[in-house]
Design a protein around this motif. Sequence first.
Motif, PDB file in Angstrom:
ATOM      1  N   ASN A   1      -8.810   0.344   0.761  1.00  0.00           N
ATOM      2  CA  ASN A   1      -7.526   0.257   1.453  1.00  0.00           C
ATOM      3  C   ASN A   1      -6.770  -1.046   1.169  1.00  0.00           C
ATOM      4  O   ASN A   1      -5.775  -1.337   1.825  1.00  0.00           O
ATOM      5  CB  ASN A   1      -7.750   0.399   2.959  1.00  0.00           C
TER       6      ASN A   1
ATOM      7  N   PRO B   1      -4.342  -3.158  -1.278  1.00  0.00           N
ATOM      8  CA  PRO B   1      -3.385  -2.806  -2.331  1.00  0.00           C
ATOM      9  C   PRO B   1      -3.726  -3.375  -3.698  1.00  0.00           C
ATOM     10  O   PRO B   1      -3.341  -2.793  -4.720  1.00  0.00           O
ATOM     11  CB  PRO B   1      -2.056  -3.367  -1.806  1.00  0.00           C
TER      12      PRO B   1
ATOM     13  N   ASN C   1       0.819  -1.211   0.000  1.00  0.00           N
ATOM     14  CA  ASN C   1       0.000   0.000   0.000  1.00  0.00           C
ATOM     15  C   ASN C   1       0.853   1.261   0.000  1.00  0.00           C
ATOM     16  O   ASN C   1       0.549   2.245  -0.680  1.00  0.00           O
ATOM     17  CB  ASN C   1      -0.905   0.006   1.232  1.00  0.00           C
TER      18      ASN C   1
END
Length: 727
Positions: free
Chosen positions: A649, A651, A603
């Motif tokens: 949220n 990745p 992320n």
Amino acid sequence: MKLIKLMVMSCFLVTSFISAQNKDITLEDIWSKGTFRTERLDALHSMNNGKQYSVLNFDRASGSTTVDVYDYSTLKKTKTLVNSTDLTDVKYFTDYSFSKDESKILLATEQESIFRRSTLGIYFVYDIASKTLTKVSEDKIQEPTFSPDGSKIAFGLNNNLFIKDLNSGATSQFTSDGVKNKIINGITDWVYEEEFGFVRAFDWNANGTKIAFIRFDETNVPEFSMDVYGNKLYQTQTVFKYPKAGEANSEVSLHVFDLASKSLTEVKVDKEYKDFYIPRIKWTNNANVLSAQFANRHQNELDLWMINTTKNLTKLVVAENDKAYVDVTDNLTFLEDDSFIWTSEKDGYNHIYHYDKNGKLINQITKGNWEVTSYYGYDAKTDRIFYQSVENGSINRDVYAIKLDGRKKQRLSENTGTNNADFSADFSYFINTYSSVNTPPLYTLNDAKKGDVIKVIKDNSDVRTVVAGFNMPKKEFSTINVNGNNLNMWLIKPTNFDATKQYPLFMYQYSGPGSQQVANQWNSANDYWYYMLAEQGYIVACVDGRGTGFKGAEFKKVTQNELGKYEVEDQIEAAKLLGARDYINPDKIGIWGWSYGGFMSSNALFKGNDTFSMAIAVAPVTSWRFYDSIYTERYMTTPQENASGYDENSPINHVDKLKGDFLLIHGTGDDNVHVQNTMRMVEALIQANKQFEWMIYPDKNHGIYGGNTRLHLYTKMTNFINRTLGQ
């Protein structure tokens, strides 16, 4: 005066010469040779008399094992209770446990792992007085447990429960509906084992007349399969029930078996629960009263029930609730009058509470803006509670005693760092394990009255000498103000650090809820890798961002429903702040992590593509939709309820933002974070036409180890770091 100067100069020359001779750390030192391995104190059992303890010892020369007894006061061996060389049917054993009166010892042999905590094994009961050996079962069994009087053993086999009578030798089966991947009696399913942290889901009552157990009906839980490649012509397959977020869980029920009447009864409490968990059961001192913790699926409600199994009466004695979640407690302790100790963070920090047997709060024993991190027990003779806390700073741990009424608190550990205690059965002694960033593990025998050190047991002075022979930079602790919060941080610079130069920055983090990586303790294997990288010209840093532990519930639970949002923001901002320092090259900043840390590093690289130029993700969660129900929903609720929290949220949904260098690593035998996470990430990267590197380790689990595996893994990562961040 000249003589003093000469002596000082001589010392300087000697020091410089020694320093010049120091060796560089190699990956082989860390992962092959065991160069920095510390001596540990074998797990010990405190004997009932409180004056002695027992240890399992292994003799490499003969390949035999013994259970030996030592005196606390002298630390000298007084006797051997059992030696495998004296046993015709047992070459050696790998674990042991005592009956309550310590007249019998249960010996484990031929153990094999199932999942992270669960094992199968062949077990024997050794009678100390008669020196006789009894095999519990011809089959490999799970979780054999003595009855309170030591006359029986209860165990799990093929998803059912059995009792062996050690006097008659007879074995009886008291559940019969167990079927693999359908019904499990008294042994937890995969997700309970992994996320609630226990395997044995049955418990004897105080007088051995009843056994309570949890039954798992996992019929409707979806199956997950993993290919096992092995070394044969055709691969095999492991198939097991794994409830992913939002999917069906096992249906659990609570049952009691009465040994006298041979009756089996389902126990129900006076509350309608839908889709619930029973994460703990424990009998009270009253042989008829069972305690059980019930949690709703969201885990923001935790109820403690007292159940009279004779009168079929149930009473809700503690009901905890939270806007985010309530942690299950392992610290429930029943005192002689069946009042009980309970730990909770209901006042914002984890503390110890005392309730009467009906659930009326007697008092809050510990208070303050700090966390209790371990509960060791209660000594009725001195009326003292023993515990560990971070009162001396959130990166430190100390051992304390306090009266049951919350008065006369006393710090029993002296040194600043990480202290942990193992108390004798009568709480007269404790063995303290201490370490800090500068001190290898130090084991001492301490008096529990004041904490005074009686004897040093092990000091790992050899390790200190070994470490002194290497180029070893310092780990510096500090805080960094990120997004309005003072976050704990450590930083490692090369020993020849030059403030006029710019260095690449390599960051490590884990970041999972309630975790901690910035701690004042001795080096792990990874620390030596960081020291090695620092000596090769990198600044290495670790920042514990929002969502990590031991700074209060509000700090920890801010990430609720949005795992990967605030934690990633903190890592990106921390990297920017560090990159603004004169000695760090802002164009060469990398980040790595494992598991939750791999989720985070992925992320950070994608969302922070103007800050990070590279990332390594090992065994990462790439979408919370792929992970298990209990862990994920505790922090995110279900994907049906919180789709945006899951997707915004994760990745896997941000691969289009990749600009830097990315290394993705996974083991195909990972039963925890399935390799599916990486395969789906790979496909997303390919379709986004993003170049990356990846490495697959066949049949390796979440830990990715075995043989040369760790050496290969860290060589792969080191080469990648040097190629992408190197000067």
